[in-house]
Write a protein that holds these residues in place. Structure first.
Motif, PDB file in Angstrom:
ATOM      1  N   CYS A  10      -3.457 -11.036   2.035  1.00 46.79           N
ATOM      2  CA  CYS A  10      -4.171  -9.849   2.485  1.00 46.79           C
ATOM      3  C   CYS A  10      -3.751  -8.633   1.655  1.00 46.79           C
ATOM      4  O   CYS A  10      -2.559  -8.422   1.413  1.00 46.79           O
ATOM      5  CB  CYS A  10      -3.858  -9.641   3.965  1.00 46.79           C
ATOM      6  SG  CYS A  10      -4.022  -7.975   4.583  1.00 46.79           S
ATOM      7  N   THR A  11      -4.724  -7.848   1.225  1.00 47.38           N
ATOM      8  CA  THR A  11      -4.462  -6.667   0.399  1.00 47.38           C
ATOM      9  C   THR A  11      -3.486  -5.704   1.068  1.00 47.38           C
ATOM     10  O   THR A  11      -2.506  -5.275   0.452  1.00 47.38           O
ATOM     11  CB  THR A  11      -5.784  -5.933   0.097  1.00 47.38           C
ATOM     12  OG1 THR A  11      -6.667  -6.823  -0.574  1.00 47.38           O
ATOM     13  CG2 THR A  11      -5.555  -4.701  -0.752  1.00 47.38           C
ATOM     14  N   GLN A  12      -3.740  -5.337   2.307  1.00 48.22           N
ATOM     15  CA  GLN A  12      -2.873  -4.393   3.002  1.00 48.22           C
ATOM     16  C   GLN A  12      -1.480  -4.974   3.236  1.00 48.22           C
ATOM     17  O   GLN A  12      -0.473  -4.269   3.109  1.00 48.22           O
ATOM     18  CB  GLN A  12      -3.470  -3.977   4.343  1.00 48.22           C
ATOM     19  CG  GLN A  12      -4.700  -3.115   4.207  1.00 48.22           C
ATOM     20  CD  GLN A  12      -5.241  -2.702   5.563  1.00 48.22           C
ATOM     21  OE1 GLN A  12      -4.566  -2.766   6.582  1.00 48.22           O
ATOM     22  NE2 GLN A  12      -6.492  -2.274   5.575  1.00 48.22           N
ATOM     23  N   CYS A  13      -1.418  -6.262   3.560  1.00 46.42           N
ATOM     24  CA  CYS A  13      -0.125  -6.913   3.797  1.00 46.42           C
ATOM     25  C   CYS A  13       0.701  -6.941   2.515  1.00 46.42           C
ATOM     26  O   CYS A  13       1.914  -6.717   2.538  1.00 46.42           O
ATOM     27  CB  CYS A  13      -0.333  -8.321   4.333  1.00 46.42           C
ATOM     28  SG  CYS A  13      -1.240  -8.339   5.897  1.00 46.42           S
ATOM     29  N   ARG A  51       1.954  -3.335   1.845  1.00 43.63           N
ATOM     30  CA  ARG A  51       3.060  -2.945   2.731  1.00 43.63           C
ATOM     31  C   ARG A  51       4.378  -3.581   2.311  1.00 43.63           C
ATOM     32  O   ARG A  51       5.448  -3.100   2.662  1.00 43.63           O
ATOM     33  CB  ARG A  51       2.740  -3.315   4.179  1.00 43.63           C
ATOM     34  CG  ARG A  51       1.816  -2.326   4.859  1.00 43.63           C
ATOM     35  CD  ARG A  51       1.716  -2.582   6.351  1.00 43.63           C
ATOM     36  NE  ARG A  51       0.848  -3.688   6.680  1.00 43.63           N
ATOM     37  CZ  ARG A  51      -0.480  -3.582   6.805  1.00 43.63           C
ATOM     38  NH1 ARG A  51      -1.087  -2.427   6.623  1.00 43.63           N
ATOM     39  NH2 ARG A  51      -1.198  -4.642   7.117  1.00 43.63           N
ATOM     40  N   GLY A  83      -9.052  -8.489   0.292  1.00 41.84           N
ATOM     41  CA  GLY A  83      -9.089  -7.759   1.545  1.00 41.84           C
ATOM     42  C   GLY A  83     -10.023  -8.335   2.589  1.00 41.84           C
ATOM     43  O   GLY A  83     -10.604  -9.411   2.420  1.00 41.84           O
ATOM     44  N   THR A  87      -1.191 -13.427   5.995  1.00 37.11           N
ATOM     45  CA  THR A  87      -1.168 -12.046   6.454  1.00 37.11           C
ATOM     46  C   THR A  87       0.143 -11.787   7.177  1.00 37.11           C
ATOM     47  O   THR A  87       0.856 -12.718   7.544  1.00 37.11           O
ATOM     48  CB  THR A  87      -2.351 -11.746   7.390  1.00 37.11           C
ATOM     49  OG1 THR A  87      -2.184 -12.471   8.612  1.00 37.11           O
ATOM     50  CG2 THR A  87      -3.673 -12.126   6.747  1.00 37.11           C
TER      51      THR A  87
END
Length: 120
Positions: free
Chosen positions: A80-83, A86, A102, A41
């Motif tokens: 991590c999906t969000q990481c 981004r 996620g 992450t």
């Protein structure tokens, strides 16, 4: 009952000792036969990109790329999906065998019976 070690690495070059500790513990556990799930992450997400772990350097530490390969050989590595989003990373950008997932998957793994979660 089999024990599982779920490790979340939250740093990269911004905190190299903490980053290396997460990879070292994950690789040591995998080499010992423990089921390991390493989550990358934050800045650690970059080490799932081919060639990035090789650029990491920390005196008196095992090469990060070797530790990562040890975990991949015997365990699971997840970004991590969000990481990933981004950093504009998709699964095709990652080392073969690394997945993107996620928070629900992390929570499921961390709460599984026999699991121990560590965050670095």
């Amino acid at each position: 009952m089999n024990r599982t070690l779920v490790i979340k690495a939250t740093s990269g070059e911004d905190a190299p000792e903490r980053c290396n500790q997460a990879f070292t513990v994950a690789a040591a556990a995998a080499a010992s036969g423990v089921e390991v799930s390493l989550w990358l992450t934050g800045e650690a997400a970059w080490y799932a990109v081919p060639g990035r772990a090789e650029s990491f350097s920390l005196p008196h530490a095992a090469p990060l790329s070797d530790l990562l390969q040890g975990v991949l050989a015997a365990g699971r590595v997840t970004v991590c999906t969000q990481c990933a989003a981004r950093r504009d990373l998709a699964e095709g950008d990652l080392i073969e065998g690394v997945r993107i997932a996620g928070a629900p998957a992390f929570v499921e793994e961390a709460l599984r019976e026999g699991a121990q979660a560590l965050v670095y």
